[in-house]
Write an enzyme that holds these catalytic residues in place. Structure first.
Site, PDB file in Angstrom:
ATOM      1  N   CYS A 115     -15.714   1.742   1.574  1.00 19.84           N
ATOM      2  CA  CYS A 115     -16.978   0.984   1.082  1.00 19.84           C
ATOM      3  C   CYS A 115     -16.773  -0.615   0.683  1.00 19.84           C
ATOM      4  N   CYS A 166     -20.824 -12.793 -14.801  1.00 20.31           N
ATOM      5  CA  CYS A 166     -21.552 -12.099 -13.506  1.00 20.31           C
ATOM      6  C   CYS A 166     -21.248 -10.421 -13.711  1.00 20.31           C
ATOM      7  N   CYS A 185     -20.071  -9.738  -4.283  1.00 19.51           N
ATOM      8  CA  CYS A 185     -19.343 -10.817  -5.178  1.00 19.51           C
ATOM      9  C   CYS A 185     -19.274 -12.246  -4.733  1.00 19.51           C
ATOM     10  N   CYS A 218     -19.333  -3.431  -3.397  1.00 23.60           N
ATOM     11  CA  CYS A 218     -18.802  -4.264  -4.605  1.00 23.60           C
ATOM     12  C   CYS A 218     -18.330  -5.463  -4.296  1.00 23.60           C
ATOM     13  N   ASP A 273       0.740  -1.348   0.080  1.00 27.46           N
ATOM     14  CA  ASP A 273      -0.083   0.028  -0.031  1.00 27.46           C
ATOM     15  C   ASP A 273       0.987   1.142   0.019  1.00 27.46           C
ATOM     16  N   CYS A 304     -23.180  -1.411  -7.192  1.00 29.83           N
ATOM     17  CA  CYS A 304     -22.495  -0.084  -6.571  1.00 29.83           C
ATOM     18  C   CYS A 304     -23.311   1.173  -6.452  1.00 29.83           C
ATOM     19  N   CYS A 347     -21.492  -6.575  -9.139  1.00 27.37           N
ATOM     20  CA  CYS A 347     -20.757  -5.551  -8.258  1.00 27.37           C
ATOM     21  C   CYS A 347     -21.105  -4.433  -9.072  1.00 27.37           C
ATOM     22  N   CYS A 375     -14.789 -14.511 -13.062  1.00 21.67           N
ATOM     23  CA  CYS A 375     -15.980 -13.807 -13.071  1.00 21.67           C
ATOM     24  C   CYS A 375     -17.011 -14.156 -14.061  1.00 21.67           C
TER      25      CYS A 375
HETATM   26  C1  B12 Z   1      -5.724   4.565  -4.968  1.00 18.49           C
HETATM   27  C2  B12 Z   1      -6.460   3.359  -4.335  1.00 18.49           C
HETATM   28  C3  B12 Z   1      -7.569   3.295  -4.134  1.00 18.49           C
HETATM   29  C4  B12 Z   1      -8.586   4.285  -4.639  1.00 18.49           C
HETATM   30  C5  B12 Z   1      -8.616   3.776  -6.065  1.00 18.49           C
HETATM   31  C6  B12 Z   1      -9.277   2.220  -6.641  1.00 18.49           C
HETATM   32  C7  B12 Z   1      -8.729   2.164  -7.795  1.00 18.49           C
HETATM   33  N1  B12 Z   1      -9.467   0.890  -8.358  1.00 18.49           N
HETATM   34  O1  B12 Z   1      -7.717   2.586  -8.481  1.00 18.49           O
HETATM   35  C8  B12 Z   1      -9.641   4.278  -3.900  1.00 18.49           C
HETATM   36  C9  B12 Z   1      -9.554   4.987  -2.578  1.00 18.49           C
HETATM   37  C10 B12 Z   1     -11.077   4.503  -4.349  1.00 18.49           C
HETATM   38  C11 B12 Z   1      -9.577   2.874  -3.341  1.00 18.49           C
HETATM   39  C12 B12 Z   1     -10.558   2.016  -2.767  1.00 18.49           C
HETATM   40  C13 B12 Z   1     -10.561   0.841  -2.469  1.00 18.49           C
HETATM   41  N2  B12 Z   1      -9.163   0.004  -2.046  1.00 18.49           N
HETATM   42 CO1  B12 Z   1      -7.552   1.028  -2.755  1.00 18.49          CO
HETATM   43  N3  B12 Z   1      -5.784   1.155  -3.257  1.00 18.49           N
HETATM   44  C14 B12 Z   1      -5.406   2.362  -4.122  1.00 18.49           C
HETATM   45  C15 B12 Z   1      -4.014   1.951  -4.405  1.00 18.49           C
HETATM   46  C16 B12 Z   1      -3.212   2.973  -3.608  1.00 18.49           C
HETATM   47  C17 B12 Z   1      -3.296   2.141  -5.824  1.00 18.49           C
HETATM   48  C18 B12 Z   1      -4.391   1.707  -6.592  1.00 18.49           C
HETATM   49  C19 B12 Z   1      -4.144   1.877  -8.406  1.00 18.49           C
HETATM   50  O2  B12 Z   1      -2.938   1.705  -8.346  1.00 18.49           O
HETATM   51  N4  B12 Z   1      -5.132   2.096  -9.093  1.00 18.49           N
HETATM   52  C20 B12 Z   1      -4.841   2.467 -10.394  1.00 18.49           C
HETATM   53  C21 B12 Z   1      -5.580   1.863 -11.326  1.00 18.49           C
HETATM   54  C22 B12 Z   1      -5.377   2.164 -12.700  1.00 18.49           C
HETATM   55  O3  B12 Z   1      -5.691   0.392 -11.092  1.00 18.49           O
HETATM   56  P1  B12 Z   1      -6.815  -0.577 -11.050  1.00 18.49           P
HETATM   57  O4  B12 Z   1      -8.158   0.372 -10.516  1.00 18.49           O
HETATM   58  O5  B12 Z   1      -6.605  -1.495 -10.037  1.00 18.49           O
HETATM   59  O6  B12 Z   1      -7.100  -0.835 -12.344  1.00 18.49           O
HETATM   60  C23 B12 Z   1      -6.677  -2.012 -13.145  1.00 18.49           C
HETATM   61  C24 B12 Z   1      -7.614  -2.855 -13.639  1.00 18.49           C
HETATM   62  O7  B12 Z   1      -8.772  -1.944 -14.458  1.00 18.49           O
HETATM   63  C25 B12 Z   1      -7.181  -3.877 -14.706  1.00 18.49           C
HETATM   64  N5  B12 Z   1      -7.823  -3.813 -16.022  1.00 18.49           N
HETATM   65  C26 B12 Z   1      -7.451  -2.743 -16.985  1.00 18.49           C
HETATM   66  N6  B12 Z   1      -8.298  -3.213 -18.091  1.00 18.49           N
HETATM   67  C27 B12 Z   1      -9.296  -4.141 -17.769  1.00 18.49           C
HETATM   68  C28 B12 Z   1     -10.493  -4.706 -18.125  1.00 18.49           C
HETATM   69  C29 B12 Z   1     -11.051  -5.761 -17.350  1.00 18.49           C
HETATM   70  C30 B12 Z   1     -12.306  -6.207 -18.098  1.00 18.49           C
HETATM   71  C31 B12 Z   1     -10.734  -5.914 -16.074  1.00 18.49           C
HETATM   72  C32 B12 Z   1     -11.644  -6.761 -15.209  1.00 18.49           C
HETATM   73  C33 B12 Z   1      -9.705  -5.139 -15.322  1.00 18.49           C
HETATM   74  C34 B12 Z   1      -8.973  -4.447 -16.096  1.00 18.49           C
HETATM   75  O8  B12 Z   1      -5.870  -3.098 -14.985  1.00 18.49           O
HETATM   76  C35 B12 Z   1      -5.684  -1.916 -14.169  1.00 18.49           C
HETATM   77  C36 B12 Z   1      -4.294  -1.483 -14.040  1.00 18.49           C
HETATM   78  O9  B12 Z   1      -3.519  -2.626 -13.206  1.00 18.49           O
HETATM   79  C37 B12 Z   1      -3.588   0.590  -3.940  1.00 18.49           C
HETATM   80  C38 B12 Z   1      -2.297   0.381  -3.190  1.00 18.49           C
HETATM   81  C39 B12 Z   1      -1.185   0.327  -4.170  1.00 18.49           C
HETATM   82  N7  B12 Z   1      -0.057   0.786  -3.954  1.00 18.49           N
HETATM   83  O10 B12 Z   1      -1.428  -0.329  -5.341  1.00 18.49           O
HETATM   84  C40 B12 Z   1      -4.918   0.294  -2.723  1.00 18.49           C
HETATM   85  C41 B12 Z   1      -5.640  -0.954  -3.114  1.00 18.49           C
HETATM   86  C42 B12 Z   1      -5.741  -1.435  -4.538  1.00 18.49           C
HETATM   87  N8  B12 Z   1      -6.845  -0.875  -2.507  1.00 18.49           N
HETATM   88  C43 B12 Z   1      -7.197  -1.900  -1.787  1.00 18.49           C
HETATM   89  C44 B12 Z   1      -8.591  -1.961  -1.090  1.00 18.49           C
HETATM   90  C45 B12 Z   1      -8.449  -3.094  -0.018  1.00 18.49           C
HETATM   91  C46 B12 Z   1      -9.498  -0.944  -1.576  1.00 18.49           C
HETATM   92  C47 B12 Z   1     -10.838  -1.144  -1.085  1.00 18.49           C
HETATM   93  C48 B12 Z   1     -11.591  -2.537  -1.131  1.00 18.49           C
HETATM   94  C49 B12 Z   1     -11.341  -0.643   0.490  1.00 18.49           C
HETATM   95  C50 B12 Z   1     -12.600  -0.299   0.727  1.00 18.49           C
HETATM   96  N9  B12 Z   1     -13.323  -1.167   1.433  1.00 18.49           N
HETATM   97  O11 B12 Z   1     -13.048   1.048   0.741  1.00 18.49           O
HETATM   98  C51 B12 Z   1     -11.520  -0.273  -2.066  1.00 18.49           C
HETATM   99  C52 B12 Z   1     -11.873  -0.816  -3.436  1.00 18.49           C
HETATM  100  C53 B12 Z   1     -12.544  -0.136  -4.417  1.00 18.49           C
HETATM  101  C54 B12 Z   1     -12.227  -0.698  -5.580  1.00 18.49           C
HETATM  102  N10 B12 Z   1     -13.482  -1.188  -5.973  1.00 18.49           N
HETATM  103  O12 B12 Z   1     -11.579  -0.486  -6.394  1.00 18.49           O
HETATM  104  C55 B12 Z   1      -6.364  -3.002  -1.935  1.00 18.49           C
HETATM  105  C56 B12 Z   1      -7.048  -4.133  -2.971  1.00 18.49           C
HETATM  106  C57 B12 Z   1      -6.806  -5.450  -2.653  1.00 18.49           C
HETATM  107  C58 B12 Z   1      -7.544  -6.241  -3.844  1.00 18.49           C
HETATM  108  N11 B12 Z   1      -7.399  -7.757  -3.319  1.00 18.49           N
HETATM  109  O13 B12 Z   1      -7.401  -6.196  -4.755  1.00 18.49           O
HETATM  110  C59 B12 Z   1      -5.040  -2.337  -2.471  1.00 18.49           C
HETATM  111  C60 B12 Z   1      -4.205  -3.215  -3.516  1.00 18.49           C
HETATM  112  C61 B12 Z   1      -4.040  -1.993  -0.996  1.00 18.49           C
HETATM  113  C62 B12 Z   1      -3.517  -3.144  -0.672  1.00 18.49           C
HETATM  114  N12 B12 Z   1      -1.979  -2.929  -0.826  1.00 18.49           N
HETATM  115  O14 B12 Z   1      -3.874  -4.187  -0.192  1.00 18.49           O
HETATM  116  N13 B12 Z   1      -8.317   2.317  -3.434  1.00 18.49           N
END
Ligand code: B12
Length: 359
Positions: free
Chosen positions: A244, A195, A251, A247, A137, A202, A198, A192
């Site tokens: 929150c 399904c 699941c 989502c 993180d 939301c 989520c 998934c």
């Molecule tokens: C910024 C951040 C947030 C932000 C933005 C979340 C987001 N989705 O980016 C906010 C504050 C909203 C947030 C919320 C949450 N977070 Co957060 N967050 C982070 C953080 C610091 C960076 C995430 C990041 O780099 N996002 C950048 C975007 C581009 O990445 P992404 O959303 O994962 O996108 C990927 C997918 O879209 C995928 N993708 C691309 N194309 C496609 C196409 C398809 C079809 C699919 C399915 C996927 C896909 O590739 C993308 C890039 O890798 C990490 C810690 C870290 N250093 O990584 C924790 C982290 C992601 N968070 C975590 C957690 C626990 C949460 C919450 C559950 C907390 C809560 N209960 O409120 C929620 C979940 C929200 C959600 N549904 O994502 C955990 C997730 C663990 C896991 N098993 O996934 C992390 C990894 C922290 C940790 N070290 O454990 N978070």
């Protein structure tokens, strides 16, 4: 896992597993330390679309957060770990005050034991003459993407990384090292299917495409970010104080298999912060709020954002006849902080609205 190249003295992945297990870490995988090119372009693209909504974290410097070698230029491998955060016992909802819910991942500090376990393993790698850095993180590394590369799981439509046979209620962390570990072979396959629960569940329609979160709509970010909570999301905040889970709570995989992958909480029962009394919190000074909740990510470390959330919860959930709740709102209507005044006025109006039965 052992490799033919595995030098004597360097702990094997199985031995690392034994070191980290007492810290609740139940799954490990290995990824190469090469740049995560796809993730880098996804982050740039999402920033360009404004989907990060001002969030910094890994978005601040995508060239760094998608390149383990920025932290350790000689890095060869990344050992990625997952630690469950579901527990066997669900805390009961308090009956007094106005209970405001906390996201499961924040009931206790799950990152610290994860880091402690990974540091213990990193120390063993260093003892064998290598470099090893721990990230969990942290803004330096995209945890989900590296975990996906390490074969730990697949990206769910809710953007979380789901682990096969377990779901997504896991926190993730890594050891970046210049020691070579054999990378995991095939990535986990998508579980998934068709399904979309989520996406449908939301409360703010924040999942704008499978795996794509609009930060401005995600309540997890809405409750963390600075400034007023947009009025259109305030009812959807419901009783949430921080985080929150909707989502993940809908699941089918996480709900069915998550409870088979739990962690023992290393704290007394009364230290589990699953609920916060919103009324009580609004009577506390900054130092006390920080002492209780300082491990949460709170914008600028300003406790006013937790007070703001508590005011919205009172508007949504207090009994409109609750004198104590009305008195707290009255007090905040003349607070020095104009944002809190505005949220108190909103909460009062919301209580009035909830008193009047709608036709
Ligand atoms: C910024 C951040 C947030 C932000 C933005 C979340 C987001 N989705 O980016 C906010 C504050 C909203 C947030 C919320 C949450 N977070 Co957060 N967050 C982070 C953080 C610091 C960076 C995430 C990041 O780099 N996002 C950048 C975007 C581009 O990445 P992404 O959303 O994962 O996108 C990927 C997918 O879209 C995928 N993708 C691309 N194309 C496609 C196409 C398809 C079809 C699919 C399915 C996927 C896909 O590739 C993308 C890039 O890798 C990490 C810690 C870290 N250093 O990584 C924790 C982290 C992601 N968070 C975590 C957690 C626990 C949460 C919450 C559950 C907390 C809560 N209960 O409120 C929620 C979940 C929200 C959600 N549904 O994502 C955990 C997730 C663990 C896991 N098993 O996934 C992390 C990894 C922290 C940790 N070290 O454990 N978070």
């Amino acid at each position: 896992m052992t490799s033919t190249k595995h030098p004597p003295g360097l702990p094997t992945l199985a031995e690392i597993g034994e070191v980290v297990a007492p810290h609740g870490i139940s799954r490990l995988g290995v990824a190469s330390a090469d740049v995560l090119e796809d993730t880098r372009s996804v982050i740039h693209e999402r920033k360009a679309r404004g989907l990060n909504d001002g969030m910094q974290f890994t978005y601040r410097n995508p060239d760094r957060s998608t390149d383990p070698r920025r932290a350790l230029p000689s890095a060869e491998s990344v050992i990625v770990a997952a630690r469950p955060y579901l527990t066997d016992t669900e805390p009961t909802r308090p009956v007094s005050g106005v209970p405001a819910r906390v996201g499961r991942y924040a009931w206790v500090d799950h990152y610290e034991p994860l880091r402690v376990g990974l540091r213990a393993a990193a120390a063993q790698i260093e003892a064998a003459g290598h470099r090893a850095l721990v990230f969990a993180d942290d803004n330096s590394l995209v945890d989900r993407a590296i975990a996906q590369r390490a074969g730990l799981g697949w990206f769910g439509k809710n953007a979380n990384l789901l682990l096969p046979g377990a779901g997504s209620f896991f926190v993730l962390g890594s050891i970046v090292t210049d020691a070579f570990y054999e990378p995991n072979g095939a990535p986990a396959s998508d579980g998934c299917g068709s399904c979309v629960r989520c996406i449908d569940a939301c409360p703010t329609d924040a999942i704008v495409a499978p795996g794509v979160i609009d930060g401005a709509r995600c309540l997890s970010w809405v409750l963390q970010k600075p400034g007023p909570i947009p009025v259109e999301f305030r009812s959807a905040v419901g009783d949430r104080m921080y985080g929150c889970d909707d989502c993940q709570d809908v699941c089918p995989i996480s709900v069915r298999l998550g409870p088979r992958n739990t962690v023992e909480l290393d704290v007394e029962g009364d230290e589990v912060q699953a609920f916060v009394d919103a009324i009580e919190l609004l009577g506390l000074d900054d130092a006390t709020i920080e002492a209780r909740h300082g491990r949460w990510w709170i914008a600028g470390r300003e406790m006013r954002w937790l007070r703001r959330n508590a005011l919205v919860v009172i508007g949504n959930r207090a009994d409109p006849e609750d004198r104590e709740a009305r008195a707290v709102l009255d007090r905040y209507r003349s607070d020095d902080d104009p944002i809190l005044v505005e949220h108190a006025v909103w909460a009062d109006a919301r209580l009035d609205e909830r008193t009047t039965p709608t036709s």
